[in-house]
Design a protein around this motif. Structure first.
Motif, PDB file in Angstrom:
ATOM      1  N   GLN A 119      42.622  36.561  33.631  1.00  0.00           N
ATOM      2  CA  GLN A 119      42.674  35.236  32.454  1.00  0.00           C
ATOM      3  C   GLN A 119      43.820  34.602  32.247  1.00  0.00           C
ATOM      4  O   GLN A 119      44.886  35.115  32.713  1.00  0.00           O
ATOM      5  N   LYS A 152      34.337  41.844  33.011  1.00  0.00           N
ATOM      6  CA  LYS A 152      33.347  40.851  33.096  1.00  0.00           C
ATOM      7  C   LYS A 152      32.109  41.545  32.269  1.00  0.00           C
ATOM      8  O   LYS A 152      31.783  42.783  32.572  1.00  0.00           O
ATOM      9  N   HIS A 210      36.301  41.329  26.197  1.00  0.00           N
ATOM     10  CA  HIS A 210      37.025  39.954  26.391  1.00  0.00           C
ATOM     11  C   HIS A 210      37.692  40.048  24.928  1.00  0.00           C
ATOM     12  O   HIS A 210      37.270  39.897  23.748  1.00  0.00           O
ATOM     13  N   MET A 244      48.266  34.045  34.844  1.00  0.00           N
ATOM     14  CA  MET A 244      47.031  34.857  34.816  1.00  0.00           C
ATOM     15  C   MET A 244      47.549  36.299  34.388  1.00  0.00           C
ATOM     16  O   MET A 244      48.395  36.983  35.015  1.00  0.00           O
ATOM     17  N   LYS A 304      45.742  40.584  33.980  1.00  0.00           N
ATOM     18  CA  LYS A 304      44.536  41.346  34.082  1.00  0.00           C
ATOM     19  C   LYS A 304      44.822  42.793  33.855  1.00  0.00           C
ATOM     20  O   LYS A 304      45.878  43.400  33.764  1.00  0.00           O
ATOM     21  N   THR A 363      38.909  40.992  35.104  1.00  0.00           N
ATOM     22  CA  THR A 363      39.139  39.747  35.702  1.00  0.00           C
ATOM     23  C   THR A 363      40.397  39.003  35.193  1.00  0.00           C
ATOM     24  O   THR A 363      40.961  39.494  34.423  1.00  0.00           O
ATOM     25  N   SER A 414      41.805  38.408  22.964  1.00  0.00           N
ATOM     26  CA  SER A 414      42.986  37.870  23.099  1.00  0.00           C
ATOM     27  C   SER A 414      44.106  38.565  22.367  1.00  0.00           C
ATOM     28  O   SER A 414      43.772  39.291  21.560  1.00  0.00           O
ATOM     29  N   TYR A 449      47.959  36.031  25.763  1.00  0.00           N
ATOM     30  CA  TYR A 449      47.159  35.893  26.954  1.00  0.00           C
ATOM     31  C   TYR A 449      45.767  36.508  26.627  1.00  0.00           C
ATOM     32  O   TYR A 449      45.497  37.236  25.651  1.00  0.00           O
ATOM     33  N   GLU A 450      44.804  36.361  27.629  1.00  0.00           N
ATOM     34  CA  GLU A 450      43.532  37.147  27.139  1.00  0.00           C
ATOM     35  C   GLU A 450      43.378  38.037  28.460  1.00  0.00           C
ATOM     36  O   GLU A 450      43.811  38.249  29.403  1.00  0.00           O
ATOM     37  N   ASP A 476      40.190  40.783  30.029  1.00  0.00           N
ATOM     38  CA  ASP A 476      38.703  40.447  30.332  1.00  0.00           C
ATOM     39  C   ASP A 476      38.022  41.653  31.228  1.00  0.00           C
ATOM     40  O   ASP A 476      38.770  41.882  32.090  1.00  0.00           O
TER      41      ASP A 476
END
Length: 447
Positions: free
Chosen positions: A317, A347, A351, A304, A306, A315, A353, A342-343, A345
């Motif tokens: 991702q 909220k 957002h 993940m 962030k 968030t 990639s 990875y992404e 983001d």
């Protein structure tokens, strides 16, 4: 009543999970004498008997440490090592199946008894000539001794106490070292000299409860067990191993001849060289020093990511990457390159990639262990998915790797990325650059 119930609960927990081991080990009844323990069932030399048993004499094999048995508040006049080393060595020589030991430690007693026999026979011989069979002479003699007894080379323990209830365990490890040499009686040449070490383990566990169950009512419970490895058995095992090594090295060097000829020699050499290789990897405190990880490796991880940028509510991702790893001559240092995606983001705000690449320099804290922490740092780049923007970055991280085998390892890591830009989230506010946190787990394959 509540306190009393709590105390009873503590007592039950301690009794069930701790003290049962102590009670099962208590000597409730007297034991009859028994045959001594078999300390060395894996004699390599026993797999092949000698072409002819070797007559050997042992004059003395003594405790050369001069050390007294350690106690908590000093020492006693009782020696730490048994003084019957010669007797133990003679037993080991006999059990090996390779030697015919002859009496030499108390040779004076033997000669006196032979003289008594000779005088008695002459007295009743009525003029007949009295002869006695000659004593066997030893072609080799074996000497040496217990040269060291090191106390408390490792000590430690652990414990837990909560509201008057506690458990603890302690351990201590000592070590003895035995030297053994075989000498030719014809020339005085030392044909072979070996040494063996053996650890002696002492362990103790205890549990206790100290609690007021009601007014002026104190409940106190204590139980435990201590096990000490007998020093005499440790000496016997060390001497057994020394005799075995003496025979095997003698076969390898052509001093002894086993039955089976070259086939037997080849088997013994192969088995002994394998044991030597394993032994060379084991350092003090029984730590096995083995280069477990190969020169090259590949790996993959998922995790993940962030962003810490100019928008609120970031968030975690999903992301993944692949890596190729190269180990330097010093197994503590590695280089590896990665390529991943990875992404990031925020909220309802941002957002996107990203494609990332990096070159890292890694330091492995325990390269010879299955479980080791590591740290790394390096440089790289981060680009938007369509490669319209690419940014230079620095990164560093910490990780933990566990080897399932010398070829496959599982790892977890955390990484801190510092891109040289504040435009990662397409928003430039203030003078601080955007940052990225990454956490992942994956697998390495070494070859």
């Amino acid at each position: 009543m509540r306190k009393k119930a709590v105390g009873i609960i503590y007592l039950v927990i301690i009794s069930v999970f701790i003290s049962c081991g102590a009670y099962f080990n208590q000597p409730f009844t007297q034991k009859k004498a028994r045959i001594g323990e078999n300390t060395s069932p894996e004699f390599l030399a026993k797999k092949f008997l000698p072409a002819e048993k070797i007559i050997v004499g042992v004059y003395k094999f003594r405790d050369q440490t001069g050390q007294y048995k350690p106690v908590l508040n000093g020492s006693t006049f009782s020696t730490a090592v048994t003084q019957g080393g010669t007797t133990i060595l003679l037993k080991s020589l006999e059990e090996s199946g390779w030697f015919r030991p002859v009496e030499r430690e108390n040779i004076g007693n033997l000669l006196n008894e032979r003289q008594i026999i000779r005088n008695t026979r002459q007295e009743y011989a009525n003029g007949k000539k009295i002869t006695m069979p000659p004593l066997l002479f030893a072609g080799t003699i074996i000497e040496g001794g217990v040269v060291s007894y090191d106390s408390n080379i490792i000590t430690g323990g652990s414990g837990l106490r909560y509201f008057g209830a506690g458990v603890s365990n302690q351990y201590r490890e000592d070590r003895i070292t035995v030297y053994l040499r075989v000498v030719s009686t014809s020339t005085g040449e030392i044909l072979k000299n070996v040494y063996v070490s053996k650890t002696i383990l002492s362990q103790g566990i205890s549990a206790n409860l100290f609690r007021y169950v009601s007014l002026r009512r104190l409940l106190e419970v204590e139980t435990g067990v201590t096990k000490n490895e007998p020093a005499q058995l440790a000496v016997k095992e060390a001497i057994d191993k020394a005799v075995d090594v003496l025979i095997v090295e003698g076969i390898v060097d052509g001093i002894w001849e086993p039955k089976g000829g070259d086939t037997a020699k080849y088997y013994v050499k192969k088995a002994y060289y394998k044991e030597q290789l394993e032994s060379s990897k084991i350092k003090l405190y029984n730590r096995k020093q083995e280069e477990r990880r190969g020169k090259f490796g590949v790996g993959t991880s998922m995790g993940m990511s962030k962003i810490v940028g100019d928008y609120i509510n970031p968030t975690f991702q999903f992301g993944y990457d692949f890596k190729f790893k190269y180990r330097l001559d010093d197994p503590k240092f590695n280089f590896w390159v990665t390529l991943g995606k990875y992404e990031l983001d925020n909220k309802s705000t941002f957002h996107e990639s990203f494609i990332t690449s990096a070159i890292n320099f890694e330091y492995t804290f325990l390269p010879y262990e299955k479980l080791t922490p590591y740290m790394y740092a390096g440089i790289g780049s981060i680009s938007r998915k369509n490669l319209e923007d690419s940014f230079f970055k620095f990164q560093g991280g910490l990780g933990l790797e566990y080897l399932l085998s010398n070829k496959i390892g599982l790892f977890v890591n955390g990484e801190y990325n510092m891109p040289i830009t504040d435009n990662l989230d397409r928003q430039i506010v203030g003078n601080k650059n955007d940052l990225v946190w990454r956490f992942g787990a994956g697998i390495n394959v070494y070859f």
